[in-house]
Design a protein around this motif. Structure first.
Motif, PDB file in Angstrom:
ATOM      1  N   SER A 150      48.386 -61.938 -63.260  1.00  0.00           N
ATOM      2  CA  SER A 150      48.009 -60.981 -62.222  1.00  0.00           C
ATOM      3  C   SER A 150      49.210 -60.077 -61.936  1.00  0.00           C
ATOM      4  CB  SER A 150      47.597 -61.713 -60.956  1.00  0.00           C
ATOM      5  OG  SER A 150      48.724 -62.359 -60.386  1.00  0.00           O
ATOM      6  N   ARG A 151      48.953 -58.972 -61.265  1.00  0.00           N
ATOM      7  CA  ARG A 151      50.027 -58.035 -60.935  1.00  0.00           C
ATOM      8  C   ARG A 151      51.093 -58.718 -60.069  1.00  0.00           C
ATOM      9  NH1 ARG A 151      50.770 -52.610 -61.400  1.00  0.00           N
ATOM     10  NH2 ARG A 151      52.072 -51.606 -59.845  1.00  0.00           N
ATOM     11  N   GLU A 152      50.669 -59.595 -59.164  1.00  0.00           N
ATOM     12  CA  GLU A 152      51.603 -60.311 -58.295  1.00  0.00           C
ATOM     13  C   GLU A 152      52.536 -61.202 -59.115  1.00  0.00           C
ATOM     14  OE1 GLU A 152      48.163 -60.326 -57.665  1.00  0.00           O
ATOM     15  OE2 GLU A 152      48.431 -58.652 -56.277  1.00  0.00           O
ATOM     16  N   ASP A 153      51.976 -61.883 -60.125  1.00  0.00           N
ATOM     17  CA  ASP A 153      52.790 -62.741 -60.986  1.00  0.00           C
ATOM     18  C   ASP A 153      53.797 -61.910 -61.789  1.00  0.00           C
ATOM     19  OD1 ASP A 153      51.433 -64.980 -60.078  1.00  0.00           O
ATOM     20  OD2 ASP A 153      50.017 -64.990 -61.750  1.00  0.00           O
ATOM     21  N   VAL A 154      53.344 -60.745 -62.259  1.00  0.00           N
ATOM     22  CA  VAL A 154      54.237 -59.850 -63.010  1.00  0.00           C
ATOM     23  C   VAL A 154      55.369 -59.384 -62.107  1.00  0.00           C
ATOM     24  CG1 VAL A 154      54.396 -57.632 -64.208  1.00  0.00           C
ATOM     25  CG2 VAL A 154      52.434 -59.114 -64.625  1.00  0.00           C
ATOM     26  N   ILE A 155      55.046 -59.043 -60.858  1.00  0.00           N
ATOM     27  CA  ILE A 155      56.070 -58.605 -59.902  1.00  0.00           C
ATOM     28  C   ILE A 155      57.105 -59.706 -59.710  1.00  0.00           C
ATOM     29  CG2 ILE A 155      56.476 -58.063 -57.458  1.00  0.00           C
ATOM     30  CD1 ILE A 155      53.813 -56.476 -57.534  1.00  0.00           C
ATOM     31  N   ALA A 156      56.644 -60.950 -59.576  1.00  0.00           N
ATOM     32  CA  ALA A 156      57.564 -62.074 -59.371  1.00  0.00           C
ATOM     33  C   ALA A 156      58.510 -62.235 -60.564  1.00  0.00           C
ATOM     34  CB  ALA A 156      56.778 -63.359 -59.140  1.00  0.00           C
ATOM     35  N   VAL A 157      57.972 -62.156 -61.772  1.00  0.00           N
ATOM     36  CA  VAL A 157      58.798 -62.305 -62.973  1.00  0.00           C
ATOM     37  C   VAL A 157      59.794 -61.151 -63.081  1.00  0.00           C
ATOM     38  CG1 VAL A 157      58.769 -62.327 -65.502  1.00  0.00           C
ATOM     39  CG2 VAL A 157      57.078 -63.657 -64.239  1.00  0.00           C
ATOM     40  N   VAL A 158      59.339 -59.930 -62.826  1.00  0.00           N
ATOM     41  CA  VAL A 158      60.212 -58.758 -62.915  1.00  0.00           C
ATOM     42  C   VAL A 158      61.317 -58.834 -61.860  1.00  0.00           C
ATOM     43  CG1 VAL A 158      60.333 -56.246 -62.668  1.00  0.00           C
ATOM     44  CG2 VAL A 158      58.513 -57.268 -64.030  1.00  0.00           C
ATOM     45  N   LYS A 215      60.242 -59.395 -73.174  1.00  0.00           N
ATOM     46  CA  LYS A 215      60.415 -60.657 -73.892  1.00  0.00           C
ATOM     47  C   LYS A 215      59.758 -61.802 -73.130  1.00  0.00           C
ATOM     48  CE  LYS A 215      64.596 -60.038 -76.602  1.00  0.00           C
ATOM     49  NZ  LYS A 215      66.029 -60.287 -76.671  1.00  0.00           N
ATOM     50  N   GLU A 216      59.997 -61.837 -71.830  1.00  0.00           N
ATOM     51  CA  GLU A 216      59.496 -62.927 -71.008  1.00  0.00           C
ATOM     52  C   GLU A 216      57.983 -62.877 -70.823  1.00  0.00           C
ATOM     53  OE1 GLU A 216      61.069 -64.615 -66.901  1.00  0.00           O
ATOM     54  OE2 GLU A 216      62.653 -63.753 -68.153  1.00  0.00           O
ATOM     55  N   LEU A 217      57.430 -61.680 -70.752  1.00  0.00           N
ATOM     56  CA  LEU A 217      56.004 -61.517 -70.472  1.00  0.00           C
ATOM     57  C   LEU A 217      55.179 -61.210 -71.719  1.00  0.00           C
ATOM     58  CD1 LEU A 217      56.378 -59.430 -67.203  1.00  0.00           C
ATOM     59  CD2 LEU A 217      55.575 -61.782 -67.369  1.00  0.00           C
ATOM     60  N   SER A 218      55.782 -61.345 -72.880  1.00  0.00           N
ATOM     61  CA  SER A 218      55.100 -61.040 -74.128  1.00  0.00           C
ATOM     62  C   SER A 218      53.784 -61.807 -74.238  1.00  0.00           C
ATOM     63  CB  SER A 218      56.000 -61.390 -75.310  1.00  0.00           C
ATOM     64  OG  SER A 218      55.326 -61.136 -76.515  1.00  0.00           O
ATOM     65  N   GLY A 219      52.694 -61.061 -74.395  1.00  0.00           N
ATOM     66  CA  GLY A 219      51.379 -61.667 -74.531  1.00  0.00           C
ATOM     67  C   GLY A 219      50.723 -62.030 -73.214  1.00  0.00           C
TER      68      GLY A 219
END
Length: 148
Positions: free
Chosen positions: A96-104, A128-132
């Motif tokens: 989800s966008r929220e999960d992507v925000i947390a990783v970024v 690299k971290e979010l690949s796929g």
């Protein structure tokens, strides 16, 4: 291995006379075979390479569907949407966008980025971290947002 799984699914779809699913599966198989025969390709693809092939197919279907929708070509839009659904069934679950925000945010803190000038550094690590797990467009939007 994805190709063996696709072959089994094709047989099942043929027996069930599921032409919609069959069309999507054949598109995946063709793309995999093409990736194997490209310059420098080998007989086997890594899991990452398979995911990239599937992501490329999904992106193509989304873009085509949008074009057909704007041109009021519902018949062609429907074909692209059906194939996209089959392709997405083989892709890993997207974050989800929220999960992507947390990783970024985590990547930004690790890299010490402070402004948009550091976007390249953050994008490299985030991709690299979010690949796929997330598409590049979403990652890019989130990085820009957080660094602005």
């Amino acid at each position: 291995m994805l190709q063996e799984n696709i072959d089994k699914e094709i047989k099942t779809a043929m027996l069930a006379k599921d032409n919609v699913r069959l069309r999507g599966l054949r598109a995946i198989k063709a793309a995999i075979l093409l990736a194997k025969t490209e310059k420098g390709g080998s007989d086997t693809l890594t899991e990452d390479a398979e995911i990239k092939v599937l992501q490329r197919l999904a992106k193509q279907r989304k873009e085509s569907a949008e074009i057909y929708k704007t041109q009021n070509r519902e018949d062609l839009y429907q074909i692209e949407a059906e194939e996209l659904e089959v392709i997405e069934g083989f892709l890993p679950k997207q974050l989800s966008r929220e999960d992507v925000i947390a990783v970024v945010q985590d990547v930004i803190s690790r890299t010490g980025a402070t402004s948009v000038k550091d976007m390249g550094k953050v994008m490299g690590a985030a991709n690299k971290e979010l690949s796929g797990k997330a598409d590049g467009k979403t990652i890019s939007e989130v990085v820009k947002e957080l660094l602005s």
